[in-house]
Design a protein around this motif. Structure first.
Motif, PDB file in Angstrom:
ATOM      1  N   ALA A  99       0.856  -1.193   0.000  1.00 48.23           N
ATOM      2  CA  ALA A  99       0.000   0.000   0.000  1.00 48.23           C
ATOM      3  C   ALA A  99       0.887   1.236   0.000  1.00 48.23           C
ATOM      4  N   ASP A 100       0.757   2.021  -1.037  1.00 43.64           N
ATOM      5  CA  ASP A 100       1.601   3.212  -1.172  1.00 43.64           C
ATOM      6  C   ASP A 100       0.806   4.441  -0.736  1.00 43.64           C
ATOM      7  N   GLU A 101       1.092   4.904   0.479  1.00 43.65           N
ATOM      8  CA  GLU A 101       0.409   6.064   1.072  1.00 43.65           C
ATOM      9  C   GLU A 101      -1.101   5.999   0.814  1.00 43.65           C
ATOM     10  N   PRO A 102      -1.753   4.950   1.277  1.00 49.04           N
ATOM     11  CA  PRO A 102      -3.171   4.760   0.934  1.00 49.04           C
ATOM     12  C   PRO A 102      -4.096   5.788   1.585  1.00 49.04           C
ATOM     13  N   THR A 103      -3.585   6.508   2.590  1.00 51.78           N
ATOM     14  CA  THR A 103      -4.473   7.465   3.277  1.00 51.78           C
ATOM     15  C   THR A 103      -4.129   8.916   2.922  1.00 51.78           C
ATOM     16  N   ALA A 104      -3.166   9.088   2.024  1.00 51.06           N
ATOM     17  CA  ALA A 104      -2.665  10.441   1.745  1.00 51.06           C
ATOM     18  C   ALA A 104      -3.755  11.389   1.260  1.00 51.06           C
ATOM     19  N   ASN A 105      -4.734  10.862   0.525  1.00 54.49           N
ATOM     20  CA  ASN A 105      -5.770  11.741  -0.018  1.00 54.49           C
ATOM     21  C   ASN A 105      -7.079  11.661   0.766  1.00 54.49           C
ATOM     22  N   LEU A 106      -7.022  11.068   1.955  1.00 56.69           N
ATOM     23  CA  LEU A 106      -8.263  10.856   2.705  1.00 56.69           C
ATOM     24  C   LEU A 106      -8.331  11.758   3.942  1.00 56.69           C
ATOM     25  N   ASP A 107      -9.552  12.052   4.382  1.00 59.67           N
ATOM     26  CA  ASP A 107      -9.688  12.809   5.634  1.00 59.67           C
ATOM     27  C   ASP A 107      -9.427  11.855   6.808  1.00 59.67           C
ATOM     28  N   SER A 108      -9.386  12.399   8.022  1.00 66.04           N
ATOM     29  CA  SER A 108      -8.949  11.583   9.167  1.00 66.04           C
ATOM     30  C   SER A 108      -9.905  10.421   9.445  1.00 66.04           C
ATOM     31  N   ILE A 109     -11.207  10.652   9.215  1.00 70.75           N
ATOM     32  CA  ILE A 109     -12.176   9.568   9.485  1.00 70.75           C
ATOM     33  C   ILE A 109     -11.981   8.430   8.487  1.00 70.75           C
ATOM     34  N   ALA A 110     -11.892   8.800   7.196  1.00 72.63           N
ATOM     35  CA  ALA A 110     -11.717   7.779   6.163  1.00 72.63           C
ATOM     36  C   ALA A 110     -10.367   7.077   6.338  1.00 72.63           C
ATOM     37  N   SER A 111      -9.321   7.844   6.741  1.00 69.73           N
ATOM     38  CA  SER A 111      -7.988   7.256   6.955  1.00 69.73           C
ATOM     39  C   SER A 111      -8.055   6.194   8.046  1.00 69.73           C
TER      40      SER A 111
END
Lengths: 400, 208
Positions: free
Chosen positions: B153-165
Motif C-alpha cells: 500500500a503506497d500512502e493509501p491514506t494520503a488523499n483521505l480525511d482523518s475519518i476515512a484514513s
C-alpha cells in the motif's frame, strides 16, 4: 480460448460503453471518413466505366452486334435474319443499321459524320437514341426526306466539338446527303443528345428513304444490333446466332469498346495508385486515433498490469477496441455511401463527354477495402498497445 | 546466513539512484530488509528518502517462495486509488478475479468483498460517483479479491480525511490480524505508525 478472449472483449466493450461519447463519436466519424475516402474514387471510376459501357450498348452496339464477313459490305437477307434472331431465346429485340454511303453537308460545311438508315420501330427497341431527342422528334417509318442528327453534328456554342460541326443547325433546316455526287436534301426532324460524343456524331434516316435513293441496299444491313433480355446469357445467345450460319461475324459489345478499353485500363492504374495513397492515409489516421486513445489510457494500462491483468489481455482489449472502431466506421461509411452519396450523385451526376457518371460500388472491391481497413485497424491497435504495456508499470500509473 | 523461517520477502543489498534537479540522489543505499509472513510493516521517512522505491523493489525472494509467489498473491493499493474510470465499483473489483475465474464467480466474490467494505449499496457506482474514502475501499476490495499473501500500500491514506484514513487503517489491521495478510505500507503520517507491527524508517537511502 473463448474464456481468454472474454476479458479483453469485456474491457473493450466497457471502454466504449462508458467512455466519453464525444470522443467515441469523433473516432467513428474519422474512421467513417477514412473508409469513404477509400471507396469513393474506385466507385467513381466504376461509375464512369459502367456509364460509358452502357452508352456504347444503348446508343451504338446493343448487347451483341453482327458485322459482314471480311470482303463484304453488307449482311444479306436482313429481314429474314432479323426474324430468326428475334426468335432466339434470350433475345429481347434486334435492329439493323445500314451505313449510308453519302457525305452530309449544309451549305459550305461538310463533315465526315456517319449516317445510318434504320427501321425506326426496330431501332426504338434496341437503341435509346429515340429517347434522347432534345429538339424536334424521332423518325417515323414512313419518313423519306427527314433526318435526325446528333448534337455534335448540329453544333452550338455549348457543344464540345462545335468547330467541326454545322455550328448551330436547328430542327426544320435542310441538310444535304451527297450520294455518288448526287445531292438529296433532308429536313432536320430532330436533334439528339446521348451525352456520348462518339454517338452524337451520327445521323439517321429511315430504311425507306435509303431504299428510294439506293434501291440496291434493300434487305441489306451493315450491322445488326441485338438487345438481350435481363436473364439471358450473352455467350449462349452468341452461340445460337452463329448457328444461324448467316455468313457474318458475331461479337459481344465488349469487342467494340476500343477507346474505352484504354480509358478503363488507365483508370485501373490510377485506381491502384490512389488506393495505395488512400490506404496509407487511412492507416496513418487510424494509427494516430488509436495511438492517442491508448496514450490517454496509459495510466489505466499501468493499473491493469498492477492488479494482475496479463499484458496480452490488455493488448487484445485494445485490438478489440480498434476492431470495434473499424467495424463501426465500415458500417457507418457503407450506410452514408449507399444511402446518401449514391442517391445524391444519381440525382446530380458528374457530366462527362462519355456519360453522366454516378457512383457504382463494386462489391468485390468494397470487401477488399473493408478487409484492408479492418486489418490496418487491428495493427494500429496492436502496435501502440504493445509499446505502452512494455512501459514500467508505475511510470504508467503515475503518468511520469 | 539468512534465516528463512517465515520469511516471505527479502530486499537484499538494494541500491537505487535517481537524478533530480541536476543532482544524483541516493534513494536506496545498499540496504537489506527481511519481511516475515504476517507482519504489518510501515515504511516511513521524508520525501525522497527512498520509501517509494523500497515499496516497489522488494523483489528478492527466497528460491522456495519465488516459485510459490505469483502475481495473483500480491495486492497493490495506490495513493490515488487507481480505479478504472469506465468501470463501476463491482466491475473494478471483479477484474483481477476474471483472470482466474468465470465472470459469475468473480462477480459473487466482488460483491462479498464490497460488502466487507460496507459498500454493498454502491456497487454500481462509477469511481467518479464515490468519495475518496469509498474509492480507496474499492481499491482495497480489488486488492483482496484474489486472496493475496502480501498487500503493498503506497500512502493509501494520503488523499483521505482523518475519518476515512482511520477506517482504511482499521481494515488493514483487521486483514493483518484476522486474515494473516502481510501488509507493507508506505506512510508519511506519524500517527499511523501505531498500527504497524514493525516500522522501517529510511533516511538518505539508509535504514535508520
Amino acid at each position: 480460448m473463448i474464456k481468454q478472449l472474454k476479458l479483453p472483449f469485456y474491457l473493450a466493450f466497457q471502454y466504449i460503453r462508458r467512455g466519453r461519447k464525444w470522443t467515441l463519436f469523433l473516432t467513428i466519424f474519422l474512421m467513417t471518413i477514412a473508409f469513404i475516402n477509400l471507396i469513393f474514387i474506385p466507385s467513381l471510376f466504376s461509375g464512369i466505366i459502367d456509364g460509358s459501357n452502357k452508352q456504347i450498348i444503348n446508343t451504338m452496339t446493343g448487347d451483341i452486334y453482327i458485322s459482314p464477313q471480311d470482303g463484304n459490305d453488307y449482311i444479306g437477307q436482313k429481314d429474314e435474319v432479323l426474324q430468326k434472331i428475334k426468335n432466339i431465346d434470350g433475345v429481347d429485340s434486334a435492329s439493323a443499321k445500314t451505313l449510308v454511303p453519302a457525305r452530309l453537308k449544309q451549305g459550305n460545311i461538310a463533315g465526315s459524320w456517319q449516317t445510318f438508315a434504320v427501321n425506326p420501330d426496330n431501332d426504338r427497341n434496341v437503341s435509346n437514341i429515340s429517347s434522347k431527342i432534345i429538339s424536334g422528334s424521332y423518325l417515323d417509318a414512313d419518313d423519306v426526306d427527314q433526318i435526325i442528327i446528333g448534337r455534335q453534328i448540329a453544333g452550338g456554342t455549348d457543344v464540345e466539338e462545335n468547330a467541326l460541326s454545322l455550328k448551330g443547325a436547328t430542327v426544320g433546316e435542310k441538310v444535304t446527303l451527297v450520294f455518288d455526287g448526287k445531292p438529296k436534301d433532308f429536313t432536320i426532324k430532330g436533334i439528339y443528345n446521348s451525352n456520348f460524343v462518339e454517338s452524337d456524331k451520327r445521323a439517321f434516316i429511315t430504311e425507306k428513304a435509303l431504299n428510294q435513293i439506293i434501291p440496291s441496299t434493300k434487305n441489306k444491313a451493315s450491322t445488326i444490333n441485338i438487345k438481350l433480355n435481363g436473364s439471358a446469357n450473352q455467350d449462349e445467345v452468341i452461340g445460337k446466332v452463329k448457328n444461324l450460319n448467316m455468313n457474318a461475324k458475331v461479337y459481344p459489345w465488349q469487342e467494340s469498346t476500343g477507346l474505352m478499353k484504354t480509358v478503363s485500363s488507365s483508370f485501373a492504374s490510377i485506381n491502384v495508385l490512389l488506393s495505395i495513397t488512400s490506404v496509407t492515409i487511412a492507416a496513418v489516421t487510424i494509427l494516430i486515433i488509436i495511438y492517442v486513445t491508448i496514450i490517454n489510457k496509459r495510466k489505466e494500462i499501468g493499473i491493469l498490469r498492477a492488479i494482475g491483468i496479463r499484458p496480452y489481455i490488455i493488448i487484445l482489449s485494445y485490438v478489440f477496441l480498434s476492431a470495434i472502431y473499424a467495424l463501426a466506421g465500415i458500417v457507418t461509411g457503407t450506410a452514408v455511401f449507399s444511402l446518401i452519396l449514391v442517391p445524391y450523385f444519381e440525382a446530380h451526376p458528374f457530366v462527362l463527354p462519355i456519360c453522366n457518371a454516378v457512383l457504382v460500388l463494386d462489391w468485390q472491391n468494397y470487401i477488399i477495402r473493408a478487409e484492408i481497413i479492418f486489418f490496418v485497424s487491428l495493427l494500429a491497435g496492436f502496435i501502440p498497445a504493445v509499446i505502452v504495456t512494455r512501459a514500467k508499470m508505475l511510470t504508467a500509473i503515475l503518468g511520469r | 546466513m539468512i534465516d528463512t523461517q517465515n520469511l516471505i520477502l527479502r530486499a537484499e543489498n538494494v541500491s537505487k539512484k535517481y537524478h533530480s534537479g541536476g543532482v544524483d540522489v541516493k534513494a536506496l543505499d545498499d540496504i537489506t530488509i527481511d519481511i516475515k509472513a504476517g507482519e504489518f510493516i510501515m515504511i516511513t521517512g521524508r520525501n525522497g528518502s527512498g520509501k517509494f522505491v523500497e515499496g516497489n523493489k522488494t523483489t528478492h525472494l527466497p528460491e522456495k517462495l519465488k516459485m510459490e509467489l505469483r502475481l495473483s498473491q500480491l495486492g497493490y493499493i495506490f495513493q490515488e486509488y487507481a480505479l478504472i474510470a469506465e468501470l463501476t465499483a463491482i466491475e473494478n473489483v471483479m477484474l483481477p478475479a476474471m483472470m482466474l475465474e468465470s465472470s459469475k464467480v468473480a462477480k459473487s466474490k466482488a460483491l462479498k468483498m464490497l460488502s466487507k467494505m460496507n459498500l454493498q449499496n454502491k456497487v454500481k457506482r462509477l469511481p467518479s460517483q464515490l468519495s475518496g474514502g469509498e474509492q480507496q475501499k474499492v481499491a482495497i476490495a480489488r486488492a483482496l479479491i484474489n486472496e493475496p499473501t502480501i498487500i503493498f500500500a503506497d500512502e493509501p491514506t494520503a488523499n483521505l480525511d482523518s475519518i476515512a484514513s482511520k477506517e482504511v487503517l482499521e481494515i488493514f489491521k483487521s486483514l493483518n490480524e484476522h486474515d494473516n495478510i502481510t501488509i507493507i505500507m508506505i506512510t508519511h503520517e506519524p500517527e499511523e505508525l501505531v498500527y504497524a507491527s514493525r516500522i522501517i524508517q529510511l533516511s538518505d537511502g539508509k535504514l535508520v
